[in-house]
Write a protein that holds these residues in place. Structure first.
Motif, mmCIF file in Angstrom:
data_model
loop_
_atom_site.group_PDB
_atom_site.id
_atom_site.type_symbol
_atom_site.label_atom_id
_atom_site.label_comp_id
_atom_site.label_asym_id
_atom_site.label_seq_id
_atom_site.Cartn_x
_atom_site.Cartn_y
_atom_site.Cartn_z
ATOM 1 N N GLU A 1 0.810 -1.218 0.000
ATOM 2 C CA GLU A 1 0.000 0.000 0.000
ATOM 3 C C GLU A 1 0.848 1.276 0.000
ATOM 4 O O GLU A 1 0.478 2.277 -0.608
ATOM 5 N N LEU A 2 1.995 1.231 0.681
ATOM 6 C CA LEU A 2 2.869 2.397 0.681
ATOM 7 C C LEU A 2 3.411 2.660 -0.718
ATOM 8 O O LEU A 2 3.457 3.809 -1.175
ATOM 9 N N PHE A 3 3.803 1.585 -1.396
ATOM 10 C CA PHE A 3 4.318 1.727 -2.758
ATOM 11 C C PHE A 3 3.213 2.213 -3.692
ATOM 12 O O PHE A 3 3.443 3.061 -4.559
ATOM 13 N N LYS B 1 2.575 9.829 -8.632
ATOM 14 C CA LYS B 1 3.430 10.098 -9.780
ATOM 15 C C LYS B 1 2.713 11.040 -10.750
ATOM 16 O O LYS B 1 1.482 11.059 -10.833
ATOM 17 N N LYS B 2 3.499 11.781 -11.486
ATOM 18 C CA LYS B 2 2.947 12.774 -12.414
ATOM 19 C C LYS B 2 2.133 12.095 -13.517
ATOM 20 O O LYS B 2 2.609 11.172 -14.179
ATOM 21 N N PRO B 3 0.897 12.546 -13.757
ATOM 22 C CA PRO B 3 0.103 11.992 -14.860
ATOM 23 C C PRO B 3 0.634 12.459 -16.214
ATOM 24 O O PRO B 3 1.137 13.584 -16.333
ATOM 25 N N THR B 4 0.548 11.598 -17.209
ATOM 26 C CA THR B 4 0.988 11.935 -18.568
ATOM 27 C C THR B 4 -0.149 11.642 -19.549
ATOM 28 O O THR B 4 -1.199 11.136 -19.163
ATOM 29 N N LYS B 5 0.083 11.930 -20.806
ATOM 30 C CA LYS B 5 -0.909 11.652 -21.853
ATOM 31 C C LYS B 5 -0.582 10.379 -22.630
ATOM 32 O O LYS B 5 -1.165 10.106 -23.681
ATOM 33 N N VAL B 6 0.338 9.600 -22.105
ATOM 34 C CA VAL B 6 0.786 8.381 -22.794
ATOM 35 C C VAL B 6 -0.319 7.321 -22.786
ATOM 36 O O VAL B 6 -1.005 7.115 -21.780
ATOM 37 N N LEU B 7 -0.480 6.649 -23.920
ATOM 38 C CA LEU B 7 -1.384 5.508 -24.043
ATOM 39 C C LEU B 7 -0.527 4.245 -24.131
ATOM 40 O O LEU B 7 0.274 4.094 -25.061
ATOM 41 N N LEU B 8 -0.698 3.356 -23.182
ATOM 42 C CA LEU B 8 0.113 2.137 -23.138
ATOM 43 C C LEU B 8 -0.673 0.921 -23.630
ATOM 44 O O LEU B 8 -1.901 0.856 -23.486
ATOM 45 N N LEU C 1 3.594 -3.013 -15.327
ATOM 46 C CA LEU C 1 2.939 -1.708 -15.289
ATOM 47 C C LEU C 1 3.483 -0.856 -14.138
ATOM 48 O O LEU C 1 3.773 0.335 -14.321
ATOM 49 N N LEU C 2 3.655 -1.457 -12.961
ATOM 50 C CA LEU C 2 4.178 -0.706 -11.815
ATOM 51 C C LEU C 2 5.576 -0.161 -12.088
ATOM 52 O O LEU C 2 5.880 0.990 -11.761
ATOM 53 N N ASN C 3 6.404 -0.989 -12.688
ATOM 54 C CA ASN C 3 7.779 -0.569 -12.979
ATOM 55 C C ASN C 3 7.796 0.619 -13.940
ATOM 56 O O ASN C 3 8.564 1.574 -13.763
ATOM 57 N N TYR C 4 6.937 0.572 -14.967
ATOM 58 C CA TYR C 4 6.869 1.681 -15.922
ATOM 59 C C TYR C 4 6.446 2.967 -15.212
ATOM 60 O O TYR C 4 7.063 4.027 -15.392
ATOM 61 N N ILE C 5 5.390 2.891 -14.430
ATOM 62 C CA ILE C 5 4.869 4.091 -13.768
ATOM 63 C C ILE C 5 5.892 4.672 -12.798
ATOM 64 O O ILE C 5 6.065 5.892 -12.703
ATOM 65 N N TYR C 6 6.579 3.811 -12.085
ATOM 66 C CA TYR C 6 7.568 4.268 -11.102
ATOM 67 C C TYR C 6 8.649 5.120 -11.762
ATOM 68 O O TYR C 6 9.105 6.124 -11.210
ATOM 69 N N HIS C 7 9.051 4.730 -12.994
ATOM 70 C CA HIS C 7 10.141 5.442 -13.665
ATOM 71 C C HIS C 7 9.676 6.526 -14.631
ATOM 72 O O HIS C 7 10.452 7.430 -14.968
ATOM 73 N N CYS D 1 -5.440 0.020 -11.144
ATOM 74 C CA CYS D 1 -5.709 1.215 -11.946
ATOM 75 C C CYS D 1 -6.746 2.122 -11.285
ATOM 76 O O CYS D 1 -6.659 3.354 -11.398
ATOM 77 N N GLU D 2 -7.703 1.514 -10.617
ATOM 78 C CA GLU D 2 -8.686 2.334 -9.899
ATOM 79 C C GLU D 2 -8.028 3.092 -8.761
ATOM 80 O O GLU D 2 -8.328 4.265 -8.524
ATOM 81 N N LYS D 3 -7.108 2.442 -8.053
ATOM 82 C CA LYS D 3 -6.453 3.079 -6.909
ATOM 83 C C LYS D 3 -5.550 4.245 -7.316
ATOM 84 O O LYS D 3 -5.402 5.213 -6.575
ATOM 85 N N ILE D 4 -4.939 4.129 -8.502
ATOM 86 C CA ILE D 4 -3.997 5.175 -8.916
ATOM 87 C C ILE D 4 -4.589 6.104 -9.979
ATOM 88 O O ILE D 4 -3.888 6.920 -10.569
#
Length: 334
Positions: free
Chosen positions: A208-210, A217-224, A279-285, A307-310
């Motif tokens: 939960e802390l992670f 993290k900063k939101p972007t307009k990227v579509l993955l 997905l977590l690794n991508y968002i973290y970086h 995805c709902e949580k973030i």
């Protein structure tokens, strides 16, 4: 992979298959007119699909439990998916009534060892075990014994139909053959297709802390796009008795068509962990994407809670253009 069945055990399976073949059930049933077997109230249902109404492939496919049944329905709904990606849903035990040319050397030898003298088109009986990780092969001992039990009850279910037990398949019904524990006997009854709906239960422990750090993290307009894609390649490893289908975890930028990460998936890898951690690794970086596109409902359920949580949008798309382009290029070069 399991032990090999004895000739006597194979004989029992062939005897049941021959009985069913003589009934020609495809003359009555379409491949979506399911017969469901329930061995007890605590086990998951087994769905049998009869092939042959269309006059091409004749046989029986047995889908054991909700996960395999889910894959069956996903395969039915996969018309918009690239053909090579449909292999992920091939998960069942199958009996075929085909031609001599369709048999491999092991299957032909088994038939000869059993003393059968099949002749003519569509009269050769053989069995395959389908697994989305390995290439199709002959069933092992446990699968032979399991399929013998399934075909035995399928035979009696078909007998019931031939003696007047009618099922309104056109209105979403199916024949269910179930063991009644109270009476100690098997019964035929009518059921509904919606009874087979898979209950998604994806258990992933969240740090939960992670998650909180990821959410900020900063939101972007990227579509993955995120998928474990199937490639038209197989490879052998000494650790496994059967060759493996090559699968690759791919993350791509949908707008610019670039692959952002990729790595081969082994049988030891858990698909749920791969989707989640990729997905977590991508968002973290890199920050939070605007939208993540996945191939089907199963992957959607894996990532839905995260995805709902973030606050990241999650969508299903049977075609993933960037990933599909990469797979096509890979397959054309190998």
């Amino acid at each position: 992979m399991g032990k090999k069945a004895t000739l006597e055990e194979w004989k029992g399976l062939y005897e049941m298959a021959i009985k069913i073949k003589e009934m020609k059930p495809w003359e009555r049933l379409n491949d979506l007119d399911f017969i469901t077997i329930e061995f007890d109230e605590n086990s998951e249902p087994i769905v049998c699909s009869i092939l042959g109404k269309g006059g091409e492939t004749y046989g029986i496919c047995c889908y054991r439990g909700y996960e395999e049944i889910y894959k069956l329905f996903s395969m039915i709904e996969s018309k918009d998916m690239p053909p090579e990606q449909v292999y992920r849903y091939q998960d069942c035990l199958a009996c075929y009534f085909g031609d001599r040319e369709e048999l491999n050397n092991k299957e032909y030898k088994l038939i000869k060892d059993l003393g059968y003298k099949f002749r003519g088109k569509g009269n050769w009986i053989f069995f395959r075990s389908f697994d989305p990780i390995f290439i199709p092969d002959m069933p092992n001992r446990d699968e032979v014994l399991e399929m013998t039990k399934i075909l035995e009850q399928l035979y009696y279910a078909l007998q019931g139909m031939y003696f007047g037990f009618n099922v309104d398949y056109e209105n979403g019904m199916m024949l269910v053959r179930a063991f009644d524990k109270k009476t100690g006997s098997w019964v035929n009854r009518r059921g509904f297709l919606e009874d087979l709906e898979m209950k998604f239960e994806v258990s992933l422990r969240h740090d939960e802390l992670f998650i909180k750090r990821i959410k900020n993290k900063k939101p972007t307009k990227v579509l993955l796009e995120l998928d474990i894609a199937y490639l038209n390649s197989i490879f052998k490893d000494e650790k496994y008795e059967k060759p493996l289908v090559m699968r690759m975890a791919l993350l791509s930028d949908r707008k610019i068509g670039m692959i952002l990460s990729h790595h081969l998936v082994t049988p030891e890898d858990k698909d749920t962990d791969i989707y989640f951690n990729t997905l977590l690794n991508y968002i973290y970086h890199n920050g939070k994407p605007k939208t993540v596109f996945v191939r089907d409902k199963y992957v959607y359920q894996i990532l839905k809670d995260l995805c709902e949580k973030i606050n990241v949008e999650l969508k299903i798309s049977k075609k993933l253009p960037a990933i599909d382009f990469f797979v096509n290029v890979y397959n054309s070069n190998f």
